[in-house]
Design an enzyme around this catalytic site. Sequence first.
Site, PDB file in Angstrom:
ATOM      1  N   SER A  14      48.404 -13.826  23.004  1.00  0.00           N
ATOM      2  CA  SER A  14      47.120 -13.332  22.506  1.00  0.00           C
ATOM      3  C   SER A  14      47.327 -12.472  21.256  1.00  0.00           C
ATOM      4  O   SER A  14      46.391 -11.901  20.725  1.00  0.00           O
ATOM      5  CB  SER A  14      46.400 -12.533  23.587  1.00  0.00           C
ATOM      6  OG  SER A  14      47.210 -11.446  23.972  1.00  0.00           O
ATOM      7  N   HIS A 242      64.337 -12.099   4.747  1.00  0.00           N
ATOM      8  CA  HIS A 242      63.903 -13.228   3.913  1.00  0.00           C
ATOM      9  C   HIS A 242      64.701 -13.332   2.600  1.00  0.00           C
ATOM     10  O   HIS A 242      65.231 -14.387   2.268  1.00  0.00           O
ATOM     11  CB  HIS A 242      62.422 -13.109   3.573  1.00  0.00           C
ATOM     12  CG  HIS A 242      61.520 -12.964   4.775  1.00  0.00           C
ATOM     13  ND1 HIS A 242      61.808 -13.549   5.986  1.00  0.00           N
ATOM     14  CD2 HIS A 242      60.343 -12.314   4.949  1.00  0.00           C
ATOM     15  CE1 HIS A 242      60.837 -13.256   6.848  1.00  0.00           C
ATOM     16  NE2 HIS A 242      59.942 -12.503   6.246  1.00  0.00           N
ATOM     17  N   TYR A 376      61.430 -25.026 -12.615  1.00  0.00           N
ATOM     18  CA  TYR A 376      61.409 -25.285 -14.055  1.00  0.00           C
ATOM     19  C   TYR A 376      62.606 -24.660 -14.748  1.00  0.00           C
ATOM     20  O   TYR A 376      63.180 -23.686 -14.273  1.00  0.00           O
ATOM     21  CB  TYR A 376      60.085 -24.869 -14.700  1.00  0.00           C
ATOM     22  CG  TYR A 376      59.669 -23.428 -14.518  1.00  0.00           C
ATOM     23  CD1 TYR A 376      58.891 -23.044 -13.433  1.00  0.00           C
ATOM     24  CD2 TYR A 376      60.039 -22.454 -15.447  1.00  0.00           C
ATOM     25  CE1 TYR A 376      58.486 -21.725 -13.274  1.00  0.00           C
ATOM     26  CE2 TYR A 376      59.634 -21.135 -15.302  1.00  0.00           C
ATOM     27  CZ  TYR A 376      58.864 -20.773 -14.209  1.00  0.00           C
ATOM     28  OH  TYR A 376      58.477 -19.472 -14.052  1.00  0.00           O
ATOM     29  N   ASP A 396      59.569 -29.029 -16.475  1.00  0.00           N
ATOM     30  CA  ASP A 396      58.744 -28.462 -15.419  1.00  0.00           C
ATOM     31  C   ASP A 396      58.499 -29.458 -14.281  1.00  0.00           C
ATOM     32  O   ASP A 396      57.915 -30.514 -14.489  1.00  0.00           O
ATOM     33  CB  ASP A 396      57.408 -28.041 -16.056  1.00  0.00           C
ATOM     34  CG  ASP A 396      56.491 -27.355 -15.059  1.00  0.00           C
ATOM     35  OD1 ASP A 396      56.869 -27.213 -13.888  1.00  0.00           O
ATOM     36  OD2 ASP A 396      55.387 -26.972 -15.473  1.00  0.00           O
TER      37      ASP A 396
HETATM   38  C1  BG6 Z   1      56.676 -11.244   7.044  1.00  0.00           C
HETATM   39  C2  BG6 Z   1      56.508  -9.786   6.729  1.00  0.00           C
HETATM   40  O1  BG6 Z   1      57.912 -11.456   7.651  1.00  0.00           O
HETATM   41  O2  BG6 Z   1      56.592 -11.984   5.840  1.00  0.00           O
HETATM   42  C3  BG6 Z   1      55.184  -9.535   6.025  1.00  0.00           C
HETATM   43  O3  BG6 Z   1      56.549  -9.027   7.932  1.00  0.00           O
HETATM   44  C4  BG6 Z   1      55.055 -10.444   4.822  1.00  0.00           C
HETATM   45  O4  BG6 Z   1      55.059  -8.184   5.647  1.00  0.00           O
HETATM   46  C5  BG6 Z   1      55.343 -11.885   5.194  1.00  0.00           C
HETATM   47  O5  BG6 Z   1      53.725 -10.315   4.352  1.00  0.00           O
HETATM   48  C6  BG6 Z   1      55.367 -12.777   3.966  1.00  0.00           C
HETATM   49  O6  BG6 Z   1      55.399 -14.107   4.368  1.00  0.00           O
HETATM   50  P1  BG6 Z   1      54.718 -15.241   3.488  1.00  0.00           P
HETATM   51  O7  BG6 Z   1      55.059 -16.503   4.190  1.00  0.00           O
HETATM   52  O8  BG6 Z   1      53.243 -14.936   3.469  1.00  0.00           O
HETATM   53  O9  BG6 Z   1      55.324 -15.137   2.138  1.00  0.00           O
END
Ligand code: BG6
Length: 482
Positions: A14, A242, A376, A396
Amino acid sequence: KNDMPTTIVVFGASGDLAKKKTFPALFHLFEQNLLPKRTRIIGYARTHMTVEDFHKRATSHFNPQADKSSIDKFLGICEYVSGKYDVDEDFQRLRSEIDRLEQESNIDTSCERIHVYYMALPPSVFVDVATQIKNNVYDESCTNRVVIEKPFGHDLESSRQLSKDIGGLFEESEVFRIDHYLGKEMVKNIMTLRFANVFYEAVWDRHYISNIQITFKEPFGTEGRGGYFDQFGIIRDVMQNHLLQVLSIVAMNQPKSLSAEDIRDSKTEVLKRILPIQLEDTMLGQYVGTSDGGKPGYKDDDTVPKDSITPTFAQCVMHVDNDRWRGVPWVIKAGKALDEAKMLIRIQFKDMPNSLFPNLARNELVIQVSPKESVYIKTIVKEPGLSTNLAMSELDLTYKTRYHDIKIPDAYATLILDVLNGDHSNFVRSDELDEAWRIFTPLLHQIENDRVKPLPYKYGSSGPEGVYQFVEDRVGYKRTGL
Ligand code: BG6
């Protein structure tokens, strides 16, 4: 396509993540006929609600144009169980529900089956739920896959503890740690670009590359999740996972093969060569509201402490200490409430040696991950026509133009499909995670212990004052007019 009978349990059903990402992705796969034929999905959460209410929530973020009858068919395979996250009987009920659904679908339990446990949960209950799964739900006669979402700990020590706890319950081969950036089209494309095109790999090192910039910008702040965000900050939220994952794919050596373990070995190997980040190579920022009061500052959020020093922006210079990259600065930048939405990798090449032409600008290869998938190459050409001047142009490859018929799937759909197929290539292994924390933990601790104040920047600006100068000083390059 794998057609083994499959049960997917979504914990935290949820919650926001499940509503916004997990269920839309499952539906996307269902619509494309990519879920195994006999798939059942069970939502599990603490909230007491009817299955109809659950269906309403689960579909609340579906594309409004989605086909009604497909949604109904999808909901036909979705059940709901409510229960606490640490009560044996509740998890025993969940197990009975899984068994009941398998009987209902006439599944022969002596055949191969897959049980997926997807934890769309806050970190405080990860270990409780994992323990409950192992004690009360886990079925040894199936292939079991446990999907977990970040945050994986708070620093090196807590992450190691979490890995130890999870590792005591499940084999590493059963664990899928999601970093959704690894499911994005252009991130998945990096390996292909690099290792399928002779002209990229030939110049992919310190002899030809001057610096690499990996940038993540969001045009909105932490509105609505400030309290959560404040415990983490932008470095833990986006960079340690990331951006570092992307960096490792750009920096790694060619894996021995395309197997998940060879890919992850290569990524881990390069992560091991990254030096911990220094505070003097870091710029921190926190956004403030706009002067007209139109946009709030980070600390205007009631759930954020008034003396918060949590950065919502950070920019760091990193160094990969191996033969390929020694001396090449990697600038990673991430920020909320900035002037645009953009995620890109900018590879800037060195000056042309012995150039016939004076004052040349540098070539750049840009891989844009979002909002527009594109690759690009900034290329110098003769200005067309009678002129003999030079001009900067682009080779590009914008995906929308080149592949206009193809709908690029959401990262979550791609990753869930990988889980169903048992492919770990785009998931983070525990040793990679350990290295990622090793690189960032000393910096994070120093910022917290010394209460290093972030620089203010206006909501909607390009970051704190001096944001570009910081990069220019460290990569030793000032843009020329060209
Ligand atoms: C998440 C973060 O892991 O990734 C967020 O916790 C962020 O803060 C998000 O906004 C960004 O993901 P995307 O896919 O929208 O670039």
